[in-house]
Design a protein around this motif. Structure first.
Motif: not given
Length: 316
Positions: A97-105
């Motif tokens: 989930n962290m890896a999927l959310l962080v690329p929303t940058a």
């Protein structure tokens, strides 16, 4: 051909190393508090980079003094806050989930490019942002939409989004970096200032919480993130951008969740759910729709214009 292969290979290897940061955040969540984990990571990175940057610091020093406010802001966003929020997120959410959310940058970059620089947000970018928001909602809710109504703002997913917000601003303001400070000098300055800003919070956390035991898992994780994620990946990414440009290198970065999923499954035994797969597809698809250059074969978009890795245009 050789330069392109080296560029794509460097970008891919940097992304693979970065994906391990989310596995580390989850693996050591119960072993070392977030501020201390972040502090020791960047201290290792500073110790590793100093021998390479030492000779050039004398030439960089006037520029560092001149741009100290800008360097302090970049240090706060990129060193002090971003990864601390990721390590905090690792206490209550999965590494995938962290890896999927962080690329929303990149979405943060698009919005603030509009607010700060007046750059247009096209229909294509709006559609991409809508897909990303839907994907984030699906990830946060775990497929249970009623959960959104009871979402607590201390959940790990929100901390991860905070990390993405910091990374987005960091990437946006990177465009203002002055060339009278070398890349190595810039990193030494931001690493040092970020550690300085982190110090009072790290000391306070050490006084309030039990000190971590320096076991093998903690030491290996700090060395991996300090040497690998902070120093080696930076060098590989610089090499990749030099060879293939920021746009193509940025596209490789979006493969990060795939490697994070493999790592979380192999190392942590985390199960990949259908909601995560669907949410991840929406997030990645939305980001690509919003940031993919109009002419993928070339980073040149208009006469006298080039396109950044975040999808925004600038003067050539």
């Amino acid at each position: 051909m050789g330069q392109g292969f080296l560029g794509y290979g460097s970008a891919l290897l940097a992304t693979v190393i970065w994906s391990g940061n989310f596995v580390v955040a989850r693996a050591v969540a119960a072993l070392i508090p977030p501020w201390q984990c972040n502090f020791w990571r960047w201290l290792v990175a500073l110790a590793v980079i100093l021998p390479f940057a030492w000779r050039g610091l004398r030439a960089d020093w006037p520029g560092i003094r001149r741009h100290w406010a800008y360097l302090a802001l970049m240090a706060l966003l990129g060193v002090t806050l971003m990864n601390t929020l990721i390590y905090k997120a690792g206490q209550t959410t999965t590494s995938l989930n962290m890896a999927l959310l962080v690329p929303t940058a990149p979405i943060v970059i698009l919005v603030f490019s509009r607010l700060l620089y007046g750059e247009p947000i096209t229909a294509r970018r709006l559609a991409g942002m809508f897909l990303v928001i839907c994907g984030v909602c699906l990830l946060v809710s775990r497929g249970d939409w009623d959960r959104l109504a009871h979402l607590r703002f201390t959940s790990g997913d929100v901390w991860a989004l905070g990390g993405a917000f910091c990374f987005g601003l960091y990437s946006l303001f990177m465009r203002r970096r002055s060339h009278d400070v070398s890349a190595l000098g810039f990193n030494v300055a931001t690493f040092f200032l970020g550690l300085l800003f982190s110090l009072p919070f790290t000391v306070a956390e050490a006084c309030l919480l039990p000190l971590p035991e320096p076991g093998p898992a903690v030491l290996i994780s700090i060395l991996y993130t300090g040497v690998g994620c902070s120093f080696l990946s930076f060098w590989l990414w610089t090499l990749a951008v030099d060879r293939i440009g920021p746009v193509r290198a940025g596209m490789v970065y979006y493969s990060l969740p795939l490697f994070a999923a493999a790592g979380s499954f192999l190392v942590l035994g985390e199960r990949v759910t259908e909601a995560q797969i669907m949410g991840g597809c929406l997030v990645i698809g939305g980001i690509l729709a919003a940031t993919w250059p109009r002419h993928a074969a070339s980073s040149t978009t208009k006469k006298g214009k080039t396109e950044n890795a975040d999808g925004t245009e600038r003067d050539a």
